[in-house]
Design a protein around this motif. Structure first.
Motif, mmCIF file in Angstrom:
data_model
loop_
_atom_site.group_PDB
_atom_site.id
_atom_site.type_symbol
_atom_site.label_atom_id
_atom_site.label_comp_id
_atom_site.label_asym_id
_atom_site.label_seq_id
_atom_site.Cartn_x
_atom_site.Cartn_y
_atom_site.Cartn_z
ATOM 1 N N ILE A 1 62.789 72.545 48.749
ATOM 2 C CA ILE A 1 63.102 71.129 48.576
ATOM 3 C C ILE A 1 61.903 70.346 49.088
ATOM 4 O O ILE A 1 61.629 70.326 50.288
ATOM 5 N N ALA A 2 61.169 69.729 48.188
ATOM 6 C CA ALA A 2 59.969 68.970 48.550
ATOM 7 C C ALA A 2 60.256 67.491 48.315
ATOM 8 O O ALA A 2 60.055 66.963 47.217
ATOM 9 N N SER A 3 60.767 66.842 49.345
ATOM 10 C CA SER A 3 61.152 65.442 49.252
ATOM 11 C C SER A 3 60.571 64.676 50.424
ATOM 12 O O SER A 3 60.661 65.130 51.565
ATOM 13 N N PRO A 4 60.009 63.519 50.172
ATOM 14 C CA PRO A 4 59.612 62.687 51.306
ATOM 15 C C PRO A 4 60.829 62.366 52.164
ATOM 16 O O PRO A 4 61.970 62.399 51.681
ATOM 17 N N LEU A 5 60.593 62.067 53.401
ATOM 18 C CA LEU A 5 61.668 61.656 54.289
ATOM 19 C C LEU A 5 62.030 60.209 53.950
ATOM 20 O O LEU A 5 61.273 59.287 54.240
ATOM 21 N N TYR A 6 63.175 60.038 53.280
ATOM 22 C CA TYR A 6 63.672 58.710 52.925
ATOM 23 C C TYR A 6 64.918 58.439 53.751
ATOM 24 O O TYR A 6 65.915 59.149 53.612
ATOM 25 N N TRP A 7 64.878 57.441 54.582
ATOM 26 C CA TRP A 7 66.009 57.099 55.435
ATOM 27 C C TRP A 7 66.576 58.329 56.144
ATOM 28 O O TRP A 7 67.767 58.608 56.115
ATOM 29 N N TYR A 8 65.659 59.116 56.695
ATOM 30 C CA TYR A 8 65.986 60.267 57.549
ATOM 31 C C TYR A 8 66.585 61.446 56.800
ATOM 32 O O TYR A 8 67.089 62.376 57.403
ATOM 33 N N SER A 9 66.491 61.426 55.495
ATOM 34 C CA SER A 9 67.002 62.536 54.697
ATOM 35 C C SER A 9 66.137 62.678 53.449
ATOM 36 O O SER A 9 64.937 62.450 53.512
ATOM 37 N N VAL A 10 66.751 63.050 52.335
ATOM 38 C CA VAL A 10 66.008 63.287 51.094
ATOM 39 C C VAL A 10 66.079 62.079 50.172
ATOM 40 O O VAL A 10 66.891 61.182 50.360
ATOM 41 N N SER A 11 65.251 62.107 49.143
ATOM 42 C CA SER A 11 65.257 61.048 48.137
ATOM 43 C C SER A 11 66.552 61.091 47.324
ATOM 44 O O SER A 11 67.279 62.082 47.317
ATOM 45 N N SER A 12 66.811 60.018 46.592
ATOM 46 C CA SER A 12 68.030 59.949 45.776
ATOM 47 C C SER A 12 68.042 61.023 44.689
ATOM 48 O O SER A 12 69.092 61.574 44.366
ATOM 49 N N TRP A 13 66.875 61.341 44.109
ATOM 50 C CA TRP A 13 66.810 62.374 43.072
ATOM 51 C C TRP A 13 67.152 63.739 43.662
ATOM 52 O O TRP A 13 67.848 64.534 43.044
ATOM 53 N N THR A 14 66.662 63.991 44.861
ATOM 54 C CA THR A 14 66.943 65.267 45.521
ATOM 55 C C THR A 14 68.408 65.360 45.903
ATOM 56 O O THR A 14 69.049 66.398 45.723
ATOM 57 N N LYS A 15 68.957 64.269 46.409
ATOM 58 C CA LYS A 15 70.372 64.268 46.789
ATOM 59 C C LYS A 15 71.251 64.486 45.568
ATOM 60 O O LYS A 15 72.237 65.237 45.628
ATOM 61 N N ALA A 16 70.905 63.874 44.436
ATOM 62 C CA ALA A 16 71.694 64.074 43.207
ATOM 63 C C ALA A 16 71.672 65.544 42.797
ATOM 64 O O ALA A 16 72.702 66.108 42.397
ATOM 65 N N TYR A 17 70.497 66.168 42.905
ATOM 66 C CA TYR A 17 70.388 67.594 42.580
ATOM 67 C C TYR A 17 71.278 68.416 43.507
ATOM 68 O O TYR A 17 72.057 69.268 43.048
ATOM 69 N N LEU A 18 71.212 68.181 44.802
ATOM 70 C CA LEU A 18 72.020 68.946 45.753
ATOM 71 C C LEU A 18 73.512 68.677 45.564
ATOM 72 O O LEU A 18 74.332 69.589 45.732
ATOM 73 N N ASP A 19 73.879 67.447 45.203
ATOM 74 C CA ASP A 19 75.295 67.163 44.932
ATOM 75 C C ASP A 19 75.822 68.035 43.798
ATOM 76 O O ASP A 19 76.980 68.460 43.820
ATOM 77 N N HIS A 20 74.972 68.317 42.822
ATOM 78 C CA HIS A 20 75.409 69.152 41.698
ATOM 79 C C HIS A 20 75.668 70.593 42.115
ATOM 80 O O HIS A 20 76.351 71.321 41.389
ATOM 81 N N TRP A 21 75.178 71.013 43.267
ATOM 82 C CA TRP A 21 75.505 72.358 43.742
ATOM 83 C C TRP A 21 77.017 72.500 43.913
ATOM 84 O O TRP A 21 77.575 73.578 43.678
#
Length: 196
Positions: free
Chosen positions: A84-104
């Protein structure tokens, strides 16, 4: 088993600091280790709707979003190592990364996919650039990745952090670049978060 790395880029900036740091670490992988790089910002997913406990089926997705989901799902289960290569956005991952992980969560319920079993034994890694020099601000990201790995019985390889906000700035972070040289060479997984 041969290792295959899937790098998932989640930065709003193409060729940004997080990608530069991830590529510096990937350069150290042995020749012949498969690397696949996917940019989550160029593979938009349908909005995640949680249908796990509703008694209804998941909403049908069509068109490019369905194709993107299928591509990401198959690439994910085919890899031994997920980065997971995401900049630190608001102490977590970017919205695109979070959407991907939500699909898990959705993929855990796909008949015949055996997502949990296929992910077990793999390794989850994180790479993030951040504007703050205090690495403790990335603790929520570290915990999220560690807990995700533990939930799926994956190893957690750790989180490679670098300092960089302006384009290319992470390449001046000598400590991060030194860590990048041995990051994927770890033989012992990082212990999961407390309670796992």
């Amino acid at each position: 088993m041969d290792r295959s790395f899937l790098f998932l880029l989640g930065s709003a900036r193409q060729g940004g600091n997080t990608e530069a740091l991830a590529r510096a670490a990937a350069e150290q992988l042995p020749a012949g280790v498969e690397q696949r790089w996917l940019d989550l910002t160029r593979l938009p997913l349908a909005g995640y709707v949680d249908a796990r406990h509703s008694g209804e089926s998941w909403p049908e997705v069509r068109g490019p979003e369905a194709e993107n989901e299928a591509l990401l799902r198959e690439a994910t289960v085919a890899a031994t190592d997920i980065v997971i290569a995401s900049p630190l956005y608001w102490y977590s991952v970017s919205s695109w990364t979070k959407a991907y992980l939500d699909h898990w969560s959705k993929w855990l319920t796909v008949p015949g996919l055996d997502f949990r079993a296929r992910m077990a034994g793999g390794t989850l890694w994180g790479v993030a650039a951040m504007g703050d020099r205090d690495e403790t601000v990335a603790e929520p990201l570290r915990l999220m990745l560690g807990n995700t790995a533990a939930y799926l019985r994956m190893d957690y390889g750790g989180l490679l952090l670098g300092n960089g906000s302006a384009p290319g700035q992470v390449l001046d972070d000598t400590r991060a670049l030194t860590r990048a040289k041995t990051f994927f060479a770890r033989r012992t997984p990082v212990a999961p978060a407390a309670g796992q």
